[in-house]
Design a protein around this motif. Structure first.
Motif, mmCIF file in Angstrom:
data_model
loop_
_atom_site.group_PDB
_atom_site.id
_atom_site.type_symbol
_atom_site.label_atom_id
_atom_site.label_comp_id
_atom_site.label_asym_id
_atom_site.label_seq_id
_atom_site.Cartn_x
_atom_site.Cartn_y
_atom_site.Cartn_z
ATOM 1 N N GLY A 47 -22.787 18.474 -21.226
ATOM 2 C CA GLY A 47 -21.542 18.155 -20.076
ATOM 3 C C GLY A 47 -22.728 17.178 -19.584
ATOM 4 O O GLY A 47 -23.398 16.624 -20.399
ATOM 5 N N SER A 48 -22.030 16.920 -18.323
ATOM 6 C CA SER A 48 -22.850 16.149 -18.128
ATOM 7 C C SER A 48 -23.504 16.491 -16.385
ATOM 8 O O SER A 48 -22.692 18.199 -15.058
ATOM 9 C CB SER A 48 -21.420 15.218 -17.243
ATOM 10 O OG SER A 48 -20.750 15.355 -16.392
ATOM 11 N N GLU A 49 -24.146 15.942 -15.031
ATOM 12 C CA GLU A 49 -24.336 16.189 -13.992
ATOM 13 C C GLU A 49 -23.010 16.274 -13.300
ATOM 14 O O GLU A 49 -22.776 17.807 -12.665
ATOM 15 C CB GLU A 49 -25.049 15.099 -13.558
ATOM 16 C CG GLU A 49 -26.170 15.094 -13.756
ATOM 17 C CD GLU A 49 -27.909 14.428 -12.685
ATOM 18 O OE1 GLU A 49 -27.180 14.399 -12.193
ATOM 19 O OE2 GLU A 49 -28.750 14.136 -14.000
ATOM 20 N N SER A 50 -21.843 16.355 -13.495
ATOM 21 C CA SER A 50 -20.909 16.144 -12.462
ATOM 22 C C SER A 50 -19.633 17.109 -13.496
ATOM 23 O O SER A 50 -18.626 17.270 -12.679
ATOM 24 C CB SER A 50 -20.219 15.163 -12.879
ATOM 25 O OG SER A 50 -19.427 14.152 -12.951
ATOM 26 N N ASP A 51 -19.975 17.194 -14.801
ATOM 27 C CA ASP A 51 -19.463 18.545 -14.962
ATOM 28 C C ASP A 51 -19.913 19.244 -16.563
ATOM 29 O O ASP A 51 -19.627 18.748 -17.676
ATOM 30 C CB ASP A 51 -17.799 17.736 -16.067
ATOM 31 C CG ASP A 51 -17.341 18.964 -16.462
ATOM 32 O OD1 ASP A 51 -16.902 20.492 -15.659
ATOM 33 O OD2 ASP A 51 -16.175 18.845 -17.201
ATOM 34 N N PRO A 52 -20.652 20.263 -15.836
ATOM 35 C CA PRO A 52 -21.989 20.774 -16.694
ATOM 36 C C PRO A 52 -20.891 21.882 -17.502
ATOM 37 O O PRO A 52 -20.113 21.977 -17.090
ATOM 38 C CB PRO A 52 -22.953 21.443 -15.892
ATOM 39 C CG PRO A 52 -22.003 21.366 -13.846
ATOM 40 C CD PRO A 52 -21.654 20.486 -14.221
ATOM 41 N N GLY A 53 -22.003 22.143 -18.825
ATOM 42 C CA GLY A 53 -20.855 22.917 -20.028
ATOM 43 C C GLY A 53 -22.134 23.182 -19.404
ATOM 44 O O GLY A 53 -23.427 24.237 -18.925
ATOM 45 N N LEU A 54 -22.587 24.565 -20.348
ATOM 46 C CA LEU A 54 -22.994 25.553 -20.744
ATOM 47 C C LEU A 54 -23.545 25.862 -22.033
ATOM 48 O O LEU A 54 -23.497 25.494 -22.996
ATOM 49 C CB LEU A 54 -22.817 27.721 -21.127
ATOM 50 C CG LEU A 54 -21.959 27.417 -19.126
ATOM 51 C CD1 LEU A 54 -21.642 28.419 -19.432
ATOM 52 C CD2 LEU A 54 -23.219 27.514 -18.098
ATOM 53 N N VAL A 55 -25.061 25.778 -22.015
ATOM 54 C CA VAL A 55 -25.539 26.420 -23.534
ATOM 55 C C VAL A 55 -27.094 27.442 -23.643
ATOM 56 O O VAL A 55 -26.662 27.900 -22.417
ATOM 57 C CB VAL A 55 -26.577 25.071 -24.148
ATOM 58 C CG1 VAL A 55 -26.439 23.220 -24.043
ATOM 59 C CG2 VAL A 55 -27.957 24.687 -22.323
ATOM 60 N N LEU A 56 -26.850 27.877 -24.930
ATOM 61 C CA LEU A 56 -28.125 28.975 -24.763
ATOM 62 C C LEU A 56 -29.430 28.952 -24.539
ATOM 63 O O LEU A 56 -30.215 28.393 -24.070
ATOM 64 C CB LEU A 56 -28.193 29.546 -25.760
ATOM 65 C CG LEU A 56 -26.797 30.177 -26.489
ATOM 66 C CD1 LEU A 56 -26.224 30.179 -28.277
ATOM 67 C CD2 LEU A 56 -26.282 31.943 -26.098
ATOM 68 N N ALA A 57 -30.166 30.466 -23.699
ATOM 69 C CA ALA A 57 -31.481 29.693 -23.811
ATOM 70 C C ALA A 57 -31.785 31.322 -23.536
ATOM 71 O O ALA A 57 -30.550 32.590 -23.891
ATOM 72 C CB ALA A 57 -31.542 29.926 -22.324
ATOM 73 N N LEU A 58 -33.110 32.110 -23.922
ATOM 74 C CA LEU A 58 -33.029 33.069 -23.902
ATOM 75 C C LEU A 58 -33.874 33.858 -22.574
ATOM 76 O O LEU A 58 -34.965 32.553 -22.366
ATOM 77 C CB LEU A 58 -34.471 32.989 -25.167
ATOM 78 C CG LEU A 58 -34.642 33.298 -26.195
ATOM 79 C CD1 LEU A 58 -36.379 32.846 -26.906
ATOM 80 C CD2 LEU A 58 -33.604 34.616 -26.916
ATOM 81 N N GLU A 59 -33.071 35.125 -22.486
ATOM 82 C CA GLU A 59 -32.736 35.594 -20.699
ATOM 83 C C GLU A 59 -33.755 36.683 -20.784
ATOM 84 O O GLU A 59 -33.767 37.187 -21.381
ATOM 85 C CB GLU A 59 -31.954 34.813 -20.384
ATOM 86 C CG GLU A 59 -31.727 35.596 -18.745
ATOM 87 C CD GLU A 59 -30.244 35.944 -18.709
ATOM 88 O OE1 GLU A 59 -29.972 35.740 -17.507
ATOM 89 O OE2 GLU A 59 -29.504 37.010 -19.465
ATOM 90 N N PRO A 60 -35.008 36.812 -20.340
ATOM 91 C CA PRO A 60 -35.267 37.920 -19.421
ATOM 92 C C PRO A 60 -35.014 38.789 -19.830
ATOM 93 O O PRO A 60 -33.936 38.864 -18.951
ATOM 94 C CB PRO A 60 -36.778 37.465 -18.711
ATOM 95 C CG PRO A 60 -36.880 36.108 -18.604
ATOM 96 C CD PRO A 60 -35.401 35.663 -19.332
ATOM 97 N N HIS A 61 -34.866 39.930 -20.288
ATOM 98 C CA HIS A 61 -33.792 41.405 -20.215
ATOM 99 C C HIS A 61 -34.525 42.263 -21.079
ATOM 100 O O HIS A 61 -34.534 42.274 -21.552
ATOM 101 C CB HIS A 61 -32.357 41.421 -20.682
ATOM 102 C CG HIS A 61 -31.848 42.341 -19.915
ATOM 103 N ND1 HIS A 61 -31.220 42.497 -18.765
ATOM 104 C CD2 HIS A 61 -31.201 43.038 -20.186
ATOM 105 C CE1 HIS A 61 -30.011 42.910 -18.630
ATOM 106 N NE2 HIS A 61 -29.919 43.890 -19.692
#
Length: 182
Positions: A47-61
């Motif tokens: 993505g870009s700063e003006s139109d962000p995309g999404l990526v995976l992350a390990l999220e604490p849960h």
């Protein structure tokens, strides 16, 4: 920090299909207390700063598990430099030493890239449909966001990991993209 003479890295997303390092060995592995989630804005790669995309992350849960692959780097020093250049482009990921359970053998201490939940790129509460809408349209320096998703799901399936949320996202993104071309 894991021993740099024997560096193991936990792959749960793009590292599965594009490790970017020479891998000497892999083991299917499970990390507890974290989940694989599209919870990080991508302002560089997908993505870009003006139109962000999404990526995976390990999220604490609490109570969650994430199954992926523990990869032993063939050249630990070069691997660590490459991974840091790729994963720490902003401070949205934190490098953490965690222990994973392996399907074969004893637990391994691995390096993992975990979302910094205090970072502006952390987006904790998007529904799967909201994620799909973003992934279907976003594009960054490494290509379309939807390719990141489909490549990751293909990488998971190659090692017999079925992630229901990821499968739903693939189907929903394909539907959104098909609706956009009709």
């Amino acid at each position: 920090m894991p021993d740099q003479d024997d560096l193991w890295v936990f792959a749960y997303g793009s590292l599965l299909w594009n490790p970017g390092i020479d891998v000497a060995e892999t083991r299917r592995a499970t990390l507890t207390g974290f989940r694989r989630r599209f919870c990080m804005w991508s302002i560089h790669h997908r993505g870009s700063e003006s139109d962000p995309g999404l990526v995976l992350a390990l999220e604490p849960h609490p109570g969650a598990t994430c199954t992926g692959v523990a990869m032993r780097a063939a050249d630990p020093v070069a691997a660590l430099a490459e991974l840091r250049a790729r994963e720490l482009i902003s401070s949205a990921y934190e490098e953490q030493s965690v222990t994973v359970a392996c399907d074969a053998g004893k637990p391994i201490e691995v390096l993992a890239y975990v979302i910094n939940t205090n970072h502006v790129q952390y987006v904790p509460d998007l529904s799967l449909d909201a994620q799909a809408a973003i992934i279907a349209r976003a594009h960054g320096g490494r290509g379309p966001n939807h390719e990141y998703l489909t490549n990751t799901v293909a990488g998971l399936r190659q090692i017999d990991i079925e992630d229901p949320d990821m499968s739903y996202l693939v189907a929903r993104v394909q539907q959104i993209m098909a609706e956009g071309t009709s």
